[in-house]
Motif scaffolding. Structure first.
Motif, mmCIF file in Angstrom:
data_model
loop_
_atom_site.group_PDB
_atom_site.id
_atom_site.type_symbol
_atom_site.label_atom_id
_atom_site.label_comp_id
_atom_site.label_asym_id
_atom_site.label_seq_id
_atom_site.Cartn_x
_atom_site.Cartn_y
_atom_site.Cartn_z
ATOM 1 N N LEU A 61 -12.686 -120.643 23.403
ATOM 2 C CA LEU A 61 -11.633 -120.303 22.454
ATOM 3 C C LEU A 61 -12.002 -119.070 21.640
ATOM 4 C CD1 LEU A 61 -10.542 -123.839 21.157
ATOM 5 C CD2 LEU A 61 -9.288 -122.342 22.716
ATOM 6 N N LEU A 62 -13.295 -118.946 21.307
ATOM 7 C CA LEU A 62 -13.740 -117.762 20.569
ATOM 8 C C LEU A 62 -13.584 -116.494 21.410
ATOM 9 C CD1 LEU A 62 -16.940 -119.112 18.776
ATOM 10 C CD2 LEU A 62 -14.858 -118.280 17.675
ATOM 11 N N LEU A 63 -13.889 -116.598 22.697
ATOM 12 C CA LEU A 63 -13.780 -115.447 23.590
ATOM 13 C C LEU A 63 -12.323 -115.053 23.841
ATOM 14 C CD1 LEU A 63 -16.586 -116.300 26.186
ATOM 15 C CD2 LEU A 63 -16.660 -114.608 24.343
ATOM 16 N N THR A 64 -11.415 -115.992 23.591
ATOM 17 C CA THR A 64 -9.981 -115.701 23.755
ATOM 18 C C THR A 64 -9.282 -115.814 22.401
ATOM 19 O OG1 THR A 64 -9.585 -118.035 24.319
ATOM 20 C CG2 THR A 64 -9.960 -116.499 26.147
ATOM 21 N N ILE A 65 -9.955 -115.324 21.353
ATOM 22 C CA ILE A 65 -9.483 -115.516 19.993
ATOM 23 C C ILE A 65 -8.099 -114.926 19.770
ATOM 24 C CG2 ILE A 65 -10.584 -113.401 19.142
ATOM 25 C CD1 ILE A 65 -10.338 -116.761 17.283
ATOM 26 N N THR A 66 -7.807 -113.789 20.415
ATOM 27 C CA THR A 66 -6.483 -113.170 20.264
ATOM 28 C C THR A 66 -5.395 -114.102 20.775
ATOM 29 O OG1 THR A 66 -7.470 -110.978 20.572
ATOM 30 C CG2 THR A 66 -5.072 -111.145 20.799
ATOM 31 N N TRP A 67 -5.645 -114.743 21.899
ATOM 32 C CA TRP A 67 -4.686 -115.700 22.467
ATOM 33 C C TRP A 67 -4.573 -116.932 21.591
ATOM 34 C CZ3 TRP A 67 -5.883 -120.580 24.836
ATOM 35 C CH2 TRP A 67 -4.788 -121.182 25.463
ATOM 36 N N VAL A 68 -5.713 -117.385 21.049
ATOM 37 C CA VAL A 68 -5.710 -118.576 20.201
ATOM 38 C C VAL A 68 -4.887 -118.343 18.938
ATOM 39 C CG1 VAL A 68 -7.151 -120.081 18.760
ATOM 40 C CG2 VAL A 68 -7.915 -119.433 21.060
ATOM 41 N N MET A 69 -5.004 -117.155 18.347
ATOM 42 C CA MET A 69 -4.285 -116.861 17.113
ATOM 43 C C MET A 69 -2.777 -116.886 17.316
ATOM 44 S SD MET A 69 -6.623 -116.785 14.932
ATOM 45 C CE MET A 69 -5.674 -116.281 13.497
ATOM 46 N N GLN A 70 -2.317 -116.685 18.554
ATOM 47 C CA GLN A 70 -0.883 -116.742 18.835
ATOM 48 C C GLN A 70 -0.329 -118.154 18.664
ATOM 49 O OE1 GLN A 70 -0.306 -115.093 22.749
ATOM 50 N NE2 GLN A 70 -0.856 -113.018 22.126
ATOM 51 N N PHE A 71 -1.208 -119.151 18.702
ATOM 52 C CA PHE A 71 -0.769 -120.537 18.526
ATOM 53 C C PHE A 71 -0.262 -120.800 17.109
ATOM 54 C CE2 PHE A 71 -2.812 -121.141 22.514
ATOM 55 C CZ PHE A 71 -2.371 -122.349 23.032
ATOM 56 N N THR A 72 -0.571 -119.892 16.190
ATOM 57 C CA THR A 72 -0.120 -120.079 14.810
ATOM 58 C C THR A 72 1.288 -119.532 14.592
ATOM 59 O OG1 THR A 72 -1.147 -117.982 14.128
ATOM 60 C CG2 THR A 72 -2.489 -119.979 13.953
ATOM 61 N N ARG A 73 1.851 -118.896 15.610
ATOM 62 C CA ARG A 73 3.215 -118.356 15.480
ATOM 63 C C ARG A 73 4.241 -119.486 15.617
ATOM 64 N NH1 ARG A 73 2.716 -113.017 19.440
ATOM 65 N NH2 ARG A 73 1.115 -111.915 18.193
ATOM 66 N N PRO A 74 5.301 -119.474 14.792
ATOM 67 C CA PRO A 74 6.322 -120.536 14.851
ATOM 68 C C PRO A 74 7.007 -120.593 16.217
ATOM 69 C CG PRO A 74 6.525 -119.255 12.828
ATOM 70 C CD PRO A 74 5.546 -118.515 13.701
ATOM 71 N N LEU A 75 7.205 -121.802 16.727
ATOM 72 C CA LEU A 75 7.911 -122.005 17.991
ATOM 73 C C LEU A 75 9.369 -122.394 17.769
ATOM 74 C CD1 LEU A 75 5.217 -123.998 20.039
ATOM 75 C CD2 LEU A 75 5.770 -121.548 20.183
ATOM 76 N N THR A 157 -16.293 -114.575 9.281
ATOM 77 C CA THR A 157 -16.865 -113.366 9.876
ATOM 78 C C THR A 157 -15.944 -112.838 10.977
ATOM 79 O OG1 THR A 157 -18.783 -112.445 11.039
ATOM 80 C CG2 THR A 157 -18.193 -114.717 11.546
ATOM 81 N N ASN A 158 -16.086 -111.548 11.271
ATOM 82 C CA ASN A 158 -15.298 -110.930 12.345
ATOM 83 C C ASN A 158 -16.114 -110.729 13.608
ATOM 84 O OD1 ASN A 158 -12.949 -110.641 10.725
ATOM 85 N ND2 ASN A 158 -13.795 -108.788 9.787
ATOM 86 N N GLU A 159 -17.406 -111.066 13.558
ATOM 87 C CA GLU A 159 -18.296 -110.847 14.697
ATOM 88 C C GLU A 159 -18.295 -112.067 15.618
ATOM 89 O OE1 GLU A 159 -19.732 -108.112 15.433
ATOM 90 O OE2 GLU A 159 -19.418 -106.990 13.571
ATOM 91 N N ILE A 160 -17.800 -111.879 16.840
ATOM 92 C CA ILE A 160 -17.730 -112.975 17.811
ATOM 93 C C ILE A 160 -19.115 -113.523 18.134
ATOM 94 C CG2 ILE A 160 -17.052 -113.619 20.148
ATOM 95 C CD1 ILE A 160 -14.705 -113.225 18.352
ATOM 96 N N ILE A 161 -20.115 -112.637 18.234
ATOM 97 C CA ILE A 161 -21.456 -113.070 18.611
ATOM 98 C C ILE A 161 -22.036 -114.027 17.572
ATOM 99 C CG2 ILE A 161 -22.496 -111.040 17.520
ATOM 100 C CD1 ILE A 161 -23.774 -112.926 20.651
ATOM 101 N N ILE A 162 -21.743 -113.778 16.293
ATOM 102 C CA ILE A 162 -22.222 -114.666 15.227
ATOM 103 C C ILE A 162 -21.540 -116.021 15.331
ATOM 104 C CG2 ILE A 162 -22.298 -115.025 12.723
ATOM 105 C CD1 ILE A 162 -22.566 -112.041 12.376
ATOM 106 N N MET A 163 -20.236 -116.013 15.613
ATOM 107 C CA MET A 163 -19.494 -117.269 15.771
ATOM 108 C C MET A 163 -20.075 -118.100 16.916
ATOM 109 S SD MET A 163 -15.557 -115.935 15.406
ATOM 110 C CE MET A 163 -15.083 -114.667 14.230
#
Length: 250
Positions: A61-75, A157-163
């Motif tokens: 999910l972290l590696l596809t964070i952009t896709w995951v954030m789309q789940f917060t958009r209203p359906l 944080t914004n760093e994926i590697i740290i997450m």
């Protein structure tokens, strides 16, 4: 790798690892309880596999964070008396159904404990089916809990590697202590019922969160820790009384 030369990076890593462990407590309790329904020889392997799957799900999910954030958009829109903001997103649906699943599963486990049923037969084929079923339940719950974990990580944080490092460290720590937690819960049925009650509360909180009705988690975790502390005292008192009776009869 230059980011690891800054103190802020290590502070973010420690903070995020701590939050991952805190957010994973309910997950590890669930894994411990469902794995205790299995034969002894299957428990440790199932717990570790479940936690490894949790790590895999969160890293993915972290590696596809952009896709995951789309789940917060209203359906779609709903009345405000159902959801606070009048809309339901993909994340909300996952939380709603996840909360219902956790409530139903925990209630069923409490019923199992009260009735004293033995759902697992001694047949090897049945054992394999049960192990598979437990792993499926763990994966489903991992997906639900991972959303909170990912959103918390993004906020720190914004760093994926740290997450990713924080997730790996937290899962590693949980794997070390999962066996002790599982054995303790298995030895004390009253603690297991209390833990299941805690999971019902968490499920209800997740359900309400899916509807946009935020409940301060700090109050809930404080109540849970306080209740478990009281039960720990009760366990010690019962143990001392039992020991005193045995010495008296001797």
């Amino acid at each position: 790798m230059e980011i690891f030369l800054h103190a802020e990076t290590w502070l973010a890593l420690l903070t995020l690892t701590f939050f991952e462990i805190v957010l994973g407590i309910d997950n590890i309790i669930f894994i411990s309880i469902v794995s205790n329904r299995l034969p002894v020889e299957y428990r440790a392997r199932t717990r570790n596999l479940g936690l490894l799957l949790a790590m895999g799900v969160r890293v993915l999910l972290l590696l596809t964070i952009t896709w995951v954030m789309q789940f917060t958009r209203p359906l779609f829109d709903v009345p405000h008396w159902i959801a606070e903001d009048g809309a339901i997103s993909g994340r909300d649906l996952i939380l709603i159904f996840g909360g219902m699943f956790l409530i139903a599963k925990s209630t069923r486990e409490i019923n199992h404990e009260m009735e004293g049923e033995d759902e697992l037969s001694s047949e090897s084929t049945s054992k394999k089916v049960n192990v598979s079923g437990v792993i499926v339940q763990i994966v489903l719950l991992d997906i639900i809990f991972s959303f909170d974990s990912i959103l918390t990580a993004v906020g720190l944080t914004n760093e994926i590697i740290i997450m990713i490092i924080a997730v790996v460290l937290s899962i590693g720590i949980m794997m070390i202590f999962s066996g002790r937690i599982s054995d303790f819960i298995n030895r004390h049925p009253s603690m297991e019922v209390l833990a299941l009650g805690f999971l019902i509360l968490i499920g209800f909180m997740i359900f309400l969160e899916g509807l946009g009705k935020e409940i301060p988690k700090g109050y809930i975790y404080f109540a849970v820790v306080f209740s478990m502390g009281i039960e720990m005292i009760n366990i010690r008192v019962r143990g001392k009384r039992k020991k005193a009776k045995e010495e008296f009869h001797e």
